[in-house]
Design an enzyme around this catalytic site. Structure first.
Site, mmCIF file in Angstrom:
data_model
loop_
_atom_site.group_PDB
_atom_site.id
_atom_site.type_symbol
_atom_site.label_atom_id
_atom_site.label_comp_id
_atom_site.label_asym_id
_atom_site.label_seq_id
_atom_site.Cartn_x
_atom_site.Cartn_y
_atom_site.Cartn_z
ATOM 1 N N GLU A 117 -3.296 113.259 29.853
ATOM 2 C CA GLU A 117 -2.894 114.283 28.887
ATOM 3 C C GLU A 117 -4.113 114.929 28.245
ATOM 4 O OE1 GLU A 117 -0.618 111.349 26.625
ATOM 5 O OE2 GLU A 117 -1.987 111.653 24.949
ATOM 6 N N LYS A 119 -7.009 115.988 25.820
ATOM 7 C CA LYS A 119 -7.700 115.383 24.679
ATOM 8 C C LYS A 119 -7.889 116.506 23.671
ATOM 9 C CE LYS A 119 -11.664 112.475 23.516
ATOM 10 N NZ LYS A 119 -11.848 113.046 22.216
ATOM 11 N N ASP A 121 -9.099 118.412 20.544
ATOM 12 C CA ASP A 121 -10.311 118.320 19.736
ATOM 13 C C ASP A 121 -9.983 118.683 18.297
ATOM 14 O OD1 ASP A 121 -12.906 117.770 19.260
ATOM 15 O OD2 ASP A 121 -13.697 119.644 20.065
ATOM 16 N N TYR A 228 0.483 111.848 19.763
ATOM 17 C CA TYR A 228 0.454 111.229 21.091
ATOM 18 C C TYR A 228 0.432 109.711 21.061
ATOM 19 C CZ TYR A 228 -4.317 111.403 19.413
ATOM 20 O OH TYR A 228 -5.417 111.294 18.622
ATOM 21 N N LYS A 316 -14.446 113.629 29.682
ATOM 22 C CA LYS A 316 -14.785 114.848 28.942
ATOM 23 C C LYS A 316 -15.304 115.929 29.882
ATOM 24 C CE LYS A 316 -15.653 113.477 24.247
ATOM 25 N NZ LYS A 316 -16.560 113.919 23.170
ATOM 26 N N CYS A 410 -29.136 148.593 2.566
ATOM 27 C CA CYS A 410 -27.982 148.597 3.464
ATOM 28 C C CYS A 410 -28.264 149.484 4.686
ATOM 29 C CB CYS A 410 -26.759 149.104 2.720
ATOM 30 S SG CYS A 410 -25.361 149.435 3.795
ATOM 31 N N CYS A 413 -25.887 152.806 4.267
ATOM 32 C CA CYS A 413 -26.012 153.818 3.211
ATOM 33 C C CYS A 413 -27.362 153.768 2.497
ATOM 34 C CB CYS A 413 -24.906 153.633 2.193
ATOM 35 S SG CYS A 413 -25.088 152.124 1.226
ATOM 36 N N CYS A 428 -24.117 144.696 0.276
ATOM 37 C CA CYS A 428 -24.481 146.046 -0.134
ATOM 38 C C CYS A 428 -23.673 146.325 -1.393
ATOM 39 C CB CYS A 428 -24.097 147.045 0.964
ATOM 40 S SG CYS A 428 -23.990 148.734 0.354
ATOM 41 N N CYS A 433 -20.333 153.088 -0.110
ATOM 42 C CA CYS A 433 -21.002 152.928 1.192
ATOM 43 C C CYS A 433 -20.023 153.279 2.319
ATOM 44 C CB CYS A 433 -21.464 151.480 1.334
ATOM 45 S SG CYS A 433 -21.991 151.050 2.994
HETATM 46 S S1 IVH Z 1 -5.185 108.077 22.512
HETATM 47 C C1 IVH Z 1 -6.569 103.725 20.719
HETATM 48 N N1 IVH Z 1 -4.731 110.536 23.193
HETATM 49 O O1 IVH Z 1 -9.825 111.337 20.654
HETATM 50 C C2 IVH Z 1 -6.968 105.145 20.695
HETATM 51 N N2 IVH Z 1 -6.497 110.120 21.665
HETATM 52 O O2 IVH Z 1 -12.511 110.388 21.142
HETATM 53 C C3 IVH Z 1 -5.883 105.940 21.334
HETATM 54 N N3 IVH Z 1 -7.627 112.133 20.873
HETATM 55 O O3 IVH Z 1 -9.578 108.469 18.674
HETATM 56 C C4 IVH Z 1 -6.201 107.360 21.321
HETATM 57 N N4 IVH Z 1 -6.410 113.571 22.009
HETATM 58 O O4 IVH Z 1 -8.534 110.737 17.812
HETATM 59 C C5 IVH Z 1 -5.501 109.718 22.455
HETATM 60 N N5 IVH Z 1 -4.171 112.675 23.860
HETATM 61 C C6 IVH Z 1 -4.929 111.860 23.133
HETATM 62 C C7 IVH Z 1 -5.965 112.336 22.307
HETATM 63 C C8 IVH Z 1 -6.731 111.430 21.584
HETATM 64 C C9 IVH Z 1 -7.403 113.427 21.147
HETATM 65 C C10 IVH Z 1 -8.675 111.658 19.947
HETATM 66 C C11 IVH Z 1 -8.298 110.444 19.162
HETATM 67 C C12 IVH Z 1 -9.276 109.410 19.631
HETATM 68 C C13 IVH Z 1 -10.435 110.256 20.004
HETATM 69 C C14 IVH Z 1 -11.431 109.563 20.877
#
Ligand code: IVH
Length: 583
Positions: A117, A119, A121, A228, A316, A410, A413, A428, A433
């Site tokens: 799934e 990740k 940010d 999640y 990543k 500026c 102007c 400015c 202006c």
């Molecule tokens: S599972 C036991 N699933 O990424 C930890 N984490 O860099 C289980 N994160 O600590 C985490 N998307 O804060 C999980 N689909 C996802 C995620 C996710 C973002 C974050 C989470 C984790 C951190 C690690």
């Protein structure tokens, strides 16, 4: 980054620990990281390797064993019922293979499914529900204790306060708080105008927003959540990660929009590739793929290290970057007079589009990055949308690079430029202006404000250049014959524009309020103010206390509104609008 490799492993490990701690603080405490995630992961990886080779050098609170942030001052500490762990990271496909091999050995002979799934940010959050009621929301903190940010989380409408479909008892729901990429751009534009430091990316913006002690500010930020995982949960409610996600979704939580299943390394890698190809289309920023063993029973047997579970790994993606040359730094004037330096770049392709300009936000930012005209620079898309200069290639300097100096006049102007104490913005100060007028008109007419069709960027600049319009009310005095004098203006378009302008006279109060561009008053606040006061007259006579009584209006905004109405020029502006028939 410096720090000699030739020192003893002990000295190197000490240096790495200090460096990691510093960057951890910058990331978690200040929400203002100075290195990329990848550079951070490299520091951590090197320390881990030294510790593995010389176990004596490891101690209990080594950053290789602990998770990021300390609790912040100003928030009550909140102890998680089940520890919030982090994930092991990798940038290599071969390590994904190693992970699958390792897992296979432990659950040997058994059938297993992996899920893959996005990740997300964002900022990790743990929501605690009791019998379906949200009773607490906490950040991760050091994994054991985070900050109680319940009041802030309660301002996010998409997070259920009450979720009757959740099982009875205590349940910790885990996920990320994020700022949609689209909102990130708008927020930074507003911050530039207000003379506040810009956020480097959506995650920092989300973290900075969540750390606000004033929940009213949080409410205006447009944060969302995606969920999640779990900490504590009533036994027997599900036997798999995907089962848990179904339950969450049914109870009204946003869950990852795509999920892949894999039973082999090949399938896992294919899913990672597929996710990599579509992740830019998601509303939130993603920096990787998370692979998880789906069965809770197998997860239990795989267990975890101090820091991360053995049943999951994060792959990543390499950030998409390009290098190019900084040809020049030009200066743009915003609607409140803020001077924004802009990088003029040798055109280059990044994340699928051609980039030739990038905002540098303010002078401090340029100095912080030690950016000089003529430098070779690294470009990335902040929030995968907005190009940003992330790094200077200092080693490639030829000696002819020039430092940037903010002009003291500026560029539009020639008016005086000032910088307020404690602000990063130069402004400015000339209220007439033309560049400011241009931006004010553009903002007034834009879709989100008075929504005047045909009054876009190029039309506005023609009107200002020809002096047909000298202030906002001027647009309501435009007549067809004068418009027909403009370049490329036909009978029909002139007629359409005049009627679009006339039509805008009856727009709702909040659109007018937002369109007038009062410092700190965004669209959300404008709606609330309009709903509360009903007319411009009542709003104009409201005291700072009356204003602050409105949801989402804090002291700074209230003072700014009061100051705006107290300005005699504003009174004139409002009178002219009334006379022109604006309702
Ligand atoms: S599972 C036991 N699933 O990424 C930890 N984490 O860099 C289980 N994160 O600590 C985490 N998307 O804060 C999980 N689909 C996802 C995620 C996710 C973002 C974050 C989470 C984790 C951190 C690690």
């Amino acid at each position: 980054m410096s720090g000699s490799n030739e020192k003893s492993p002990q000295a190197r490990a000490n240096w790495l620990r200090l460096e990691i701690e510093k960057h951890n603080n910058l990331y978690y405490q200040d929400a203002a990281p100075q290195i990329t995630d990848q550079q951070f992961d490299e520091l951590l990886r090197e320390l881990k390797e030294i510790e593995e080779q010389f176990p004596d050098l490891q101690n209990e609170d080594s950053p290789t064993l602990t998770v990021g942030g300390k609790p912040l001052e100003g928030f009550a500490p909140a102890r998680h019922l089940v520890r919030m762990q982090s994930l092991d990271n990798t940038y290599k496909e071969s390590e994904v293979t190693d992970f699958v091999t390792r897992v296979t050995k432990i659950v040997t002979g058994e059938y297993f499914t992996l899920t893959i799934e996005p990740k997300v940010d964002g900022v990790a959050i743990s929501l605690l529900y009791e019998d379906g009621k949200l009773i607490r929301a906490a950040t991760r903190g050091d994994g054991t204790t985070g900050d109680d940010v319940t009041a802030n989380i309660q301002t996010i409408p998409s997070i259920p306060q009450s979720a009757p479909m959740l099982p009875a008892g205590l349940i910790e729901i885990r996920g990320e708080i994020y700022l949609p990429k689209s909102v990130f751009q708008r927020l930074n534009e507003e911050r530039d105008e207000e003379g506040l430091p810009a956020f480097a990316n959506p995650r920092n913006a989300a973290a900075g927003s969540l750390k606000q002690l004033d929940s009213r500010i949080v409410a205006t930020r447009g944060l969302l959540g995606i969920f999640y995982g779990f900490g504590q949960f009533p036994s027997g409610i599900t036997t798999s990660g995907t089962g848990f996600l179904k339950l969450l979704k049914a109870a009204g939580f946003q869950t990852p929009e795509r999920l892949w299943h894999a039973t082999s390394t090949e399938e896992a890698l294919a899913a990672i590739q597929e996710l990599g190809a579509i992740r830019h289309d998601f509303a939130y920023e993603t920096d990787g793929a998370v692979l998880k063993i789906d069965s809770l029973d197998q997860r239990e047997r795989l267990g975890s290290t101090n820091k991360a579970p053995r049943w999951a790994i994060a792959y990543k993606y390499q950030p998409e970057q390009a290098t190019t040359k900084l040809l020049d730094i030009t200066v743009q004037v915003g609607r409140t007079g803020v001077l924004t330096p802009v990088a003029e770049l040798e055109p280059v392709f990044v994340s699928g589009s051609r980039v030739s300009r990038a905002t540098l936000h303010n002078e401090e930012e340029i100095h912080r990055k030690d950016l000089r005209i003529g430098d070779r620079v690294v470009i990335e898309k902040a929030g995968e949308v907005i190009p940003a200069v992330v790094q200077v290639l200092v080693q490639e300097r030829a000696g002819e690079e020039r430092a940037f100096v903010m002009p003291d006049r500026c560029p539009s102007c020639g008016g005086a430029v000032t910088k307020e104490e404690g602000q990063v913005a130069h402004r400015c100060t000339n209220p007439s202006c033309p560049a400011q007028l241009l931006r004010r008109l553009e903002h007034f007419a834009c879709r989100g404000a008075m929504d005047i069709e045909g009054l876009g960027e190029s039309m506005v600049s023609q009107l200002v250049e020809s002096s047909l319009v000298k202030e906002i009310p001027g647009i309501y005095h435009l007549e067809k014959p004068a418009l027909l004098e403009l370049e490329r203006m036909g009978e029909k378009s002139a007629g359409n524009l005049v009627s679009a302008i006339a039509g805008s006279k009856n727009r709702t109060l909040w659109r007018l309020l937002f369109g007038l561009g009062i410092l700190h008053v965004g669209a959300v606040a404008a709606r609330k103010l309009a709903a509360r006061f009903g007319t411009m007259e009542r709003l104009a006579s409201a005291s700072v206390e009356d204003l602050q009584a409105v949801d989402d209006v804090g002291e700074i905004m209230a003072l700014s509104i009061r100051r705006w109405f107290d300005n005699p020029k504003v009174q004139e502006l409002l009178d002219s609008l009334r006379q022109a028939g604006v309702n």
